[in-house]
Write a protein that holds these residues in place. Sequence first.
Motif, PDB file in Angstrom:
ATOM      1  N   ILE A   1      -1.072   0.832  18.982  1.00 12.77           N
ATOM      2  CA  ILE A   1      -1.173   1.150  17.552  1.00 12.77           C
ATOM      3  C   ILE A   1      -1.013  -0.180  16.822  1.00 12.77           C
ATOM      4  CG2 ILE A   1      -0.162   2.406  15.621  1.00 12.77           C
ATOM      5  CD1 ILE A   1       0.901   4.450  17.624  1.00 12.77           C
ATOM      6  N   ASN A   2      -2.101  -0.671  16.285  1.00  7.56           N
ATOM      7  CA  ASN A   2      -2.102  -1.998  15.664  1.00  7.56           C
ATOM      8  C   ASN A   2      -1.794  -1.867  14.177  1.00  7.56           C
ATOM      9  OD1 ASN A   2      -2.425  -4.630  14.933  1.00  7.56           O
ATOM     10  ND2 ASN A   2      -4.508  -4.849  15.765  1.00  7.56           N
ATOM     11  N   ILE A   3      -0.526  -2.088  13.834  1.00  8.85           N
ATOM     12  CA  ILE A   3      -0.131  -1.924  12.427  1.00  8.85           C
ATOM     13  C   ILE A   3      -0.663  -3.058  11.549  1.00  8.85           C
ATOM     14  CG2 ILE A   3       1.938  -0.582  12.982  1.00  8.85           C
ATOM     15  CD1 ILE A   3       3.585  -3.105  12.637  1.00  8.85           C
ATOM     16  N   ARG A   4      -1.142  -4.130  12.195  1.00  5.96           N
ATOM     17  CA  ARG A   4      -1.714  -5.222  11.406  1.00  5.96           C
ATOM     18  C   ARG A   4      -3.007  -4.820  10.721  1.00  5.96           C
ATOM     19  NH1 ARG A   4      -0.821  -9.963  15.937  1.00  5.96           N
ATOM     20  NH2 ARG A   4       1.469 -10.032  15.801  1.00  5.96           N
TER      21      ARG A   4
ATOM     22  N   VAL B   1       0.895  -0.578   2.827  1.00 10.90           N
ATOM     23  CA  VAL B   1       1.199   0.596   3.648  1.00 10.90           C
ATOM     24  C   VAL B   1       2.331   0.275   4.625  1.00 10.90           C
ATOM     25  CG1 VAL B   1       0.291   2.172   5.407  1.00 10.90           C
ATOM     26  CG2 VAL B   1      -1.141   1.508   3.459  1.00 10.90           C
ATOM     27  N   ASN B   2       2.268  -0.905   5.240  1.00  7.75           N
ATOM     28  CA  ASN B   2       3.330  -1.318   6.164  1.00  7.75           C
ATOM     29  C   ASN B   2       4.677  -1.402   5.461  1.00  7.75           C
ATOM     30  OD1 ASN B   2       1.770  -1.473   8.472  1.00  7.75           O
ATOM     31  ND2 ASN B   2       1.153  -3.576   8.083  1.00  7.75           N
ATOM     32  N   LYS B   3       4.662  -1.945   4.250  1.00  9.89           N
ATOM     33  CA  LYS B   3       5.904  -2.052   3.484  1.00  9.89           C
ATOM     34  C   LYS B   3       6.443  -0.663   3.132  1.00  9.89           C
ATOM     35  CE  LYS B   3       5.210  -6.633   1.453  1.00  9.89           C
ATOM     36  NZ  LYS B   3       5.006  -7.396   0.210  1.00  9.89           N
ATOM     37  N   ALA B   4       5.524   0.241   2.810  1.00 11.78           N
ATOM     38  CA  ALA B   4       5.933   1.614   2.487  1.00 11.78           C
ATOM     39  C   ALA B   4       6.553   2.287   3.711  1.00 11.78           C
ATOM     40  CB  ALA B   4       4.743   2.423   1.987  1.00 11.78           C
ATOM     41  N   ILE B   5       5.958   2.031   4.917  1.00 19.51           N
ATOM     42  CA  ILE B   5       6.495   2.612   6.152  1.00 19.51           C
ATOM     43  C   ILE B   5       7.907   2.098   6.412  1.00 19.51           C
ATOM     44  CG2 ILE B   5       6.253   2.654   8.667  1.00 19.51           C
ATOM     45  CD1 ILE B   5       3.193   2.637   8.205  1.00 19.51           C
TER      46      ILE B   5
ATOM     47  N   LYS C   1       7.985   9.794  -3.566  1.00 22.81           N
ATOM     48  CA  LYS C   1       8.065   9.285  -4.942  1.00 22.81           C
ATOM     49  C   LYS C   1       8.749   7.924  -4.988  1.00 22.81           C
ATOM     50  CE  LYS C   1       6.949  11.311  -8.177  1.00 22.81           C
ATOM     51  NZ  LYS C   1       5.652  11.337  -8.891  1.00 22.81           N
ATOM     52  N   MET C   2       9.816   7.763  -4.174  1.00 24.27           N
ATOM     53  CA  MET C   2      10.539   6.490  -4.164  1.00 24.27           C
ATOM     54  C   MET C   2       9.681   5.384  -3.558  1.00 24.27           C
ATOM     55  SD  MET C   2      14.452   7.569  -3.218  1.00 24.27           S
ATOM     56  CE  MET C   2      15.057   5.906  -3.473  1.00 24.27           C
ATOM     57  N   ALA C   3       8.894   5.726  -2.521  1.00 22.82           N
ATOM     58  CA  ALA C   3       8.010   4.728  -1.918  1.00 22.82           C
ATOM     59  C   ALA C   3       6.953   4.281  -2.914  1.00 22.82           C
ATOM     60  CB  ALA C   3       7.359   5.307  -0.660  1.00 22.82           C
ATOM     61  N   ILE C   4       6.389   5.238  -3.665  1.00 23.55           N
ATOM     62  CA  ILE C   4       5.382   4.909  -4.683  1.00 23.55           C
ATOM     63  C   ILE C   4       5.991   4.008  -5.749  1.00 23.55           C
ATOM     64  CG2 ILE C   4       3.956   5.884  -6.523  1.00 23.55           C
ATOM     65  CD1 ILE C   4       2.791   6.271  -3.753  1.00 23.55           C
ATOM     66  N   GLU C   5       7.195   4.371  -6.194  1.00 23.35           N
ATOM     67  CA  GLU C   5       7.877   3.549  -7.212  1.00 23.35           C
ATOM     68  C   GLU C   5       8.140   2.143  -6.676  1.00 23.35           C
ATOM     69  OE1 GLU C   5       8.670   4.095 -10.393  1.00 23.35           O
ATOM     70  OE2 GLU C   5       7.553   5.975 -10.222  1.00 23.35           O
TER      71      GLU C   5
END
Length: 823
Positions: free
Chosen positions: A481-484, A490-494, A802-806
């Motif tokens: 699974i290549n998260i790059r 998206v990575n930061k949100a994860i 919601k917190m991830a979006i913010e």
Amino acid sequence: MRRPFVLFTIPIVLGIIFYYYFHTNIYLILALFLLTLIINIIGVKLGERVSIAVFVSLFLLGILITGIKMEGSRLAKHVERPIELMGSVKEVKSVSKGAGRYVIKVHKAMDNGRKIKVSEKALLKVLGEEELEIGSKVKFRGVLKEPLPNTNPRLFNYKLNLLADNIYTTITIKDYSITGIEKENINFLLRLRKGFINKVEEGLDLYLSEENSSLMKSILLGKYSYLDEETIQQFRDLGLAHILAVSGLHIGIIASLVTTLLAYSGMNRKFNISLAIGILWIYGFIIGNPVSVLRANIMFTILLISQLGAEPYDSINTMFFASFILIIINPFWIFNLGFQLSFIATFSILYFTEKISAILYLNDNSILKSLLGILSVQIGLLPILVYYFNRIPTIGLMANLVLIPIFTICLILSIFLIFFSLFGSSIAYSIGVLVNFLLKAQFNSIKILSYFPILNIKAPSPSIFGILIYYVMVLILFGVINIRKFNIRVNKAIIFYLLFIILVNALLFNLDSSLAVNFVDVGQGDSILLKTKEGYYLIDTGGNIFGDFDIGKSILLPYLEKEGIFKLKGVFISHFDADHCKNLPYLIDNIKIENIYFGYEREENDLYRQIVGKALKKEIPIRVLKKGDKLKLDEDINIYVIGPSDNILTNPNTTDNDLSLVLLLNYYDYNILFTGDIERLGEENVQDSLNRDIDFLKVPHHGSNTSSGENFLYSLNPNIGFASVGRNNSFGHPHKEVLDRYKTHNVEVYRTDELGLINLTLNKYGYKIVPFLRDKWSIIDIVQDYSSYIIYLIFYFFLSYKMAIEFLLIEEEMAKIELQGIY
């Protein structure tokens, strides 16, 4: 599609799991399956993508084949009533003094004078001196039983184990219930199997020492029964248990040996490969075709055929093809430990070895490749081994690297030894001397490695979700699974979301002050686990009264370890009957116990002396509680000692049952009374001592008619009772008149013989009772039983989203401000 069988197998496996755990209407599933097939055909005709429809079709196919397999047993329709069966012995499972276990292929049955034509296997246990042989025709009477699943969470599932062997029913009889035995003229294949096993046993016994012969018989014939428990445990502790099971490693060695020898003999390549394939399948049949051997034989057959035709070979696709074929034949194999270990180990070697080699920039050195293969298997199997055995071998990598080469040489030499032993030659003797020397070196190496200070690390059984998370992390680590490829946001949100999960769970753990009371199913006996925030306590440990089945070793300790309980703050022993305390000496030897509590002393009792002796040796303090004593288990959890009273203790006619330690647990406004085996005198003491109603009552003396008197129930006015009782016990507990008495007082009684482990969870807002054994789930059941969790998860995911979006919006605004500062 490069590897189609990977995508074909996964939805079928999910369908099999769905059928086993959830209510399904097989006719509705069939209709949906046909509908999805039509959709697939139309989609292909129109040139549309049908991947989702194909996935759904295969998922439904998994449900269908499992349902058809489960409903295909004719004997299962005749359980719990007398029946006469006729069949032949296909396998001797075990024979010991006074008992034998056999797999019978049943051909005919008589139920109440009606003939039933059947052709399926059943497991027969014969009590007595009568011994049966493979091929014998036998006629007997008895009562068919449906095998039980595990009745405590995560323990060995006997029912699934038998289903994986196509056995749906069991029957236990005395030898006098056998009405006829005939020595059948067994067919060629059975004679071949029996003769091969005899020759292997005779050859190895003749030229090897007893210890070495037992090990090689176990390895070549795939049976643990040749080895003692201590040897098996040594191999497990060092991560070497896979050596004892016939697997791909063994088949690979045999295949390579056969093809090499035939090639050197100058045999035609086509005939060489055909003969090698035939030998592999005959060997598999002789040792009973364990699923790991079937997997290996399918893969090696395709490999050898592809070499013969110079065709490309994809080992991973072939492995999933083997899995696909096997689960179509018997879907219950996916629950078999051998199946799981075989496929995961093979996948790990095939996939992870190459990935690790690429990460470390290693060359093709054979020693390094072997090391990486062993490391790959350890990584792949880690959560599965922890789930089943609750151990992480600390020196498994080293032990495998040192001992697998010796094992490989010994296996090859033992095959030659068996061949030459047929002629009684001096060559066999010479080989035997060499094998004895090598195996002695192997056993000495095992003994030396066993002196390592920490052979393994104990760990709780992970949840299915935890296992999935582990494999996702491994796939990310190896770049599968290549998260790059994901957007950096998206990575930061994860990462943010994972941190949020950790924070919320840590907060919930610290705020949780609930109390869990688990009535463990230990058969005809008591064992109750109290789970508080400050630690764990046991009230009684159970123990078998009859027979040699070790409940402590097989049920109680494994259950505690799977729950992650490796230390008990205290163990309360109500009295010194075997069904209440026999397992305590075993627990003292295998788990840390901080305190032991008695209600009285009994020097003339063997179990009492044994417990005290072991406690002194382990320096565990023993405290004799008195009526009126109070123990604080947690902030809001107190235990009050209600009995035995002084007059009971001093009365020479008092029975051990009435001497039972009686404990009142108070948690907020809830009162739970633990009664041991008290009878009339003990109950009168409780009535005189308590002036409050009881919410939850541990039914005294397993529901015997010597307890639970009318005045006792009237005085306590309990809402709910819990009876720890064994299935079909010889005492007839719980007695009907006692159950009627509880019903008259509007007391609902939960029984471990019907429900398995019973979990009572309380907090200051309410309580919940969840039995382990229950009907299959439906969607309505899930919503009703887990509504609070569902609401929590919805809120949890919504809030985290919601917190991830913010978080991402704030980061975006900060980036804009930074750019404005630059320009």
